[in-house]
Design an enzyme around this catalytic site. Structure first.
Site, PDB file in Angstrom:
ATOM      1  N   TYR A  23       0.950  -1.102   0.131  1.00  0.00           N
ATOM      2  CA  TYR A  23       0.083   0.002  -0.179  1.00  0.00           C
ATOM      3  C   TYR A  23       0.935   1.441   0.044  1.00  0.00           C
ATOM      4  O   TYR A  23       0.681   2.217  -0.774  1.00  0.00           O
ATOM      5  CB  TYR A  23      -0.729  -0.210   1.315  1.00  0.00           C
ATOM      6  CG  TYR A  23      -1.754   1.185   1.490  1.00  0.00           C
ATOM      7  CD1 TYR A  23      -2.771   1.556   0.442  1.00  0.00           C
ATOM      8  CD2 TYR A  23      -1.284   2.272   2.144  1.00  0.00           C
ATOM      9  CE1 TYR A  23      -3.438   2.743   0.696  1.00  0.00           C
ATOM     10  CE2 TYR A  23      -1.954   3.571   2.293  1.00  0.00           C
ATOM     11  CZ  TYR A  23      -3.089   3.754   1.496  1.00  0.00           C
ATOM     12  OH  TYR A  23      -3.565   4.971   1.292  1.00  0.00           O
ATOM     13  N   ARG A  35       2.095   8.646  12.682  1.00  0.00           N
ATOM     14  CA  ARG A  35       1.649  10.070  13.364  1.00  0.00           C
ATOM     15  C   ARG A  35       0.237  10.223  13.356  1.00  0.00           C
ATOM     16  O   ARG A  35      -0.226  11.057  14.403  1.00  0.00           O
ATOM     17  CB  ARG A  35       2.440  11.347  12.689  1.00  0.00           C
ATOM     18  CG  ARG A  35       2.258  12.663  13.149  1.00  0.00           C
ATOM     19  CD  ARG A  35       2.668  13.443  12.435  1.00  0.00           C
ATOM     20  NE  ARG A  35       1.926  13.461  11.176  1.00  0.00           N
ATOM     21  CZ  ARG A  35       2.229  14.125  10.180  1.00  0.00           C
ATOM     22  NH1 ARG A  35       3.286  14.619   9.998  1.00  0.00           N
ATOM     23  NH2 ARG A  35       1.301  13.623   8.756  1.00  0.00           N
ATOM     24  N   ARG A  43     -10.208   5.036   7.887  1.00  0.00           N
ATOM     25  CA  ARG A  43      -9.387   4.222   7.084  1.00  0.00           C
ATOM     26  C   ARG A  43      -8.017   4.284   7.653  1.00  0.00           C
ATOM     27  O   ARG A  43      -7.267   5.237   7.844  1.00  0.00           O
ATOM     28  CB  ARG A  43      -9.286   5.037   5.465  1.00  0.00           C
ATOM     29  CG  ARG A  43     -10.748   5.048   5.187  1.00  0.00           C
ATOM     30  CD  ARG A  43     -10.506   5.183   3.374  1.00  0.00           C
ATOM     31  NE  ARG A  43      -9.667   3.905   2.953  1.00  0.00           N
ATOM     32  CZ  ARG A  43      -8.761   3.930   1.745  1.00  0.00           C
ATOM     33  NH1 ARG A  43      -8.542   5.148   1.119  1.00  0.00           N
ATOM     34  NH2 ARG A  43      -8.680   2.915   1.433  1.00  0.00           N
ATOM     35  N   PHE A  63      15.364  19.439  -1.662  1.00  0.00           N
ATOM     36  CA  PHE A  63      13.753  18.909  -1.796  1.00  0.00           C
ATOM     37  C   PHE A  63      13.759  17.595  -1.178  1.00  0.00           C
ATOM     38  O   PHE A  63      12.804  17.164  -0.769  1.00  0.00           O
ATOM     39  CB  PHE A  63      13.544  18.893  -3.425  1.00  0.00           C
ATOM     40  CG  PHE A  63      12.275  18.474  -3.699  1.00  0.00           C
ATOM     41  CD1 PHE A  63      11.217  19.407  -3.560  1.00  0.00           C
ATOM     42  CD2 PHE A  63      12.105  17.229  -4.177  1.00  0.00           C
ATOM     43  CE1 PHE A  63       9.893  18.963  -3.945  1.00  0.00           C
ATOM     44  CE2 PHE A  63      10.867  16.791  -4.478  1.00  0.00           C
ATOM     45  CZ  PHE A  63       9.558  17.571  -4.323  1.00  0.00           C
TER      46      PHE A  63
END
Length: 459
Positions: free
Chosen positions: A167, A214, A227, A287
């Site tokens: 997932y 978290r 979910r 980034f």
């Protein structure tokens, strides 16, 4: 006194906070093009911290990643909207990559800023269609793969750790893979970065697992139905349901489950570090690296912390600002990782219950990661050429601030005669507002000393 108290107790974070505020203002300045202005404006609304780092990228990569993020955020909004019919949702997820080529495409779904994004998604589509073909292909392909993957889990429970990894691959690992392809496509990174899909996948998994850990309370309280993606293979060892961890009576089991989840997340660290080591462009590096440091920092705070089941646990804003301002090379990454891993090590050593099932594995993970980061930092330092100019700069700053302190406080004796002969005609400058100048000289000397020590520690 909350925010003020944080600043007073961590004065070293004040300047980074001011700089981050400046960067946030820059990120809020929208392009002249109205379509791009909408994209960057909504980006600020749905992810302010991401907007700051993306604004630092050069074009055309900046616009491509902005659109990439918004397209995937749109896809994620469809997945998250529990009010949508399941069969309709599955169909939309699997065909979303085709819809981004359809001018005028919008949807009515989502909440708050996400609802506005979907209501005006036609603007995102317009900007997407203006991107170079190489960027469009990457964005569309990742959207297709992600949408199909998400549809698998609409009604499928995350049972095993393997399900959990799959997932997270679909919703985040593919993002890392897509970003790598964009980095290479624009020429800022080597084509070899595109080929390291395994490493890029680990980058995404580490970030996604941190978010899932978290956000336990926010996700479990979601309406009309929660979910959750904590794998049963882990949480089933500690409770009869994920909901039971909200009950304070089950706090010990909840924290042990939390610790197990964090232990699992740490196995991605070696690959994340390996991925970042191959980056060559500073802006691309920042980034990628800043979110990774934020993730390890968040996990360090969450580890063995029952407050995760009571609210949101996150890093201080000042500490976040320091990460943004001090992440320019792998040396900085190693230092931050070591700092947060040492926090975990201290908890493992003295705070975690001895009967915690994942304690032994966590102790090994932390010790291994710490040893790796410390050794890598030593090697990195040895490979850095010493900067004579930086050394001259530091000694000059110390000499000037020290001389000012010396003469303002009259350590060489009273009167103009204590000054060098060249400066004696200007003695009156030091005598005016003497008390104020003394205070300024102390502050200046302390700041310069702290700056020099900080810079020398990096070498």
């Amino acid at each position: 006194m909350g925010k003020l108290g944080e600043i007073l107790s961590h004065p070293d974070e004040l300047i980074p906070l001011l700089r981050m505020a400046r960067d946030a203002r820059k990120a809020s300045r929208l392009p002249a093009d109205p379509d791009l202005a909408f994209c960057y404006g909504i980006l600020n609304d749905v992810s302010r911290s991401f907007a700051i780092v993306i604004q630092q990228l050069p074009n055309p990569l900046r616009d491509a990643i902005c659109v990439f993020y918004l397209v995937l955020r749109g896809l994620d909004t469809v997945e998250d909207d529990m009010a949508l019919d399941v069969s309709f949702k599955v169909d939309q997820l699997r065909s979303f990559h085709e819809k981004i080529y359809n001018k005028g495409f919008t949807m009515s779904c989502g909440y708050n800023h996400y609802k506005r994004l979907m209501a005006k998604f036609n603007i995102v589509v317009d900007v997407f269609l203006k991107l170079e073909d190489v960027y469009q292909k990457v964005i569309a392909d990742i959207t297709r793969r992600m949408g199909c993957g998400m549809s698998e889990f609409i009604e499928k429970e995350v049972l095993t750790v393997q399900d959990y990894d799959l997932y997270c691959h679909y919703v985040a690992g593919l993002v890392g893979i897509g970003l790598s392809q964009l980095f290479a496509a624009c020429g800022l990174e080597s084509p070899s970065v595109r080929e390291e899909e395994g490493l890029a996948n680990h980058m995404g998994l580490f970030l996604q697992k941190t978010n899932i850990i978290r956000d336990y309370l926010e996700d479990i309280m979601e309406e009309p139905a929660p979910r959750m993606f904590w794998p049963r293979e882990i949480w089933g060892q500690y409770g009869t349901s994920l909901e039971c961890f909200k009950d304070p009576a089950n706090r010990k089991q909840a924290v042990q489950c939390l610790n197990h989840m964090i232990t699992d997340a740490l196995r991605h660290l070696p690959s994340c570090l390996q991925y970042m080591r191959q980056l060559r462009n500073l802006l691309v590096f920042r980034f990628c690296a800043i979110p990774q440091i934020m993730a390890i920092g968040t996990l360090a705070l969450c580890y063995n912390n029952g407050k995760v089941f009571e609210g949101v646990v996150k890093m201080r804003r000042g500490q976040t600002a320091k990460v943004f301002q001090t992440c320019n090379d792998m040396g900085d990454v190693y230092r931050w990782f070591i700092y947060f891993l040492e926090i975990m090590e201290a908890k493992v050593r003295s705070a975690v219950s001895a009967d915690d099932p994942s304690l032994a594995t966590m102790r090994t993970e932390v010790a291994t990661s710490l040893g790796h980061c410390r050794a890598a930092l030593v090697q990195w330092r040895a490979a850095q050429p010493g900067s004579a100019l930086a050394l001259i700069r530091d000694w000059t700053l110390l000499a000037v601030s020290g001389s000012y302190f010396y003469y303002v406080w009259r350590l060489g004796g009273p009167g103009p005669e204590s000054l060098p002969e060249l400066l004696r005609p200007y003695a009156w400058v030091l005598e005016e507002h003497e008390e104020v100048q003394r205070a300024v000289s102390v502050v200046l000397l302390v700041l310069v000393f702290a700056l020099v020590v900080s810079e020398r520690r990096k070498v």
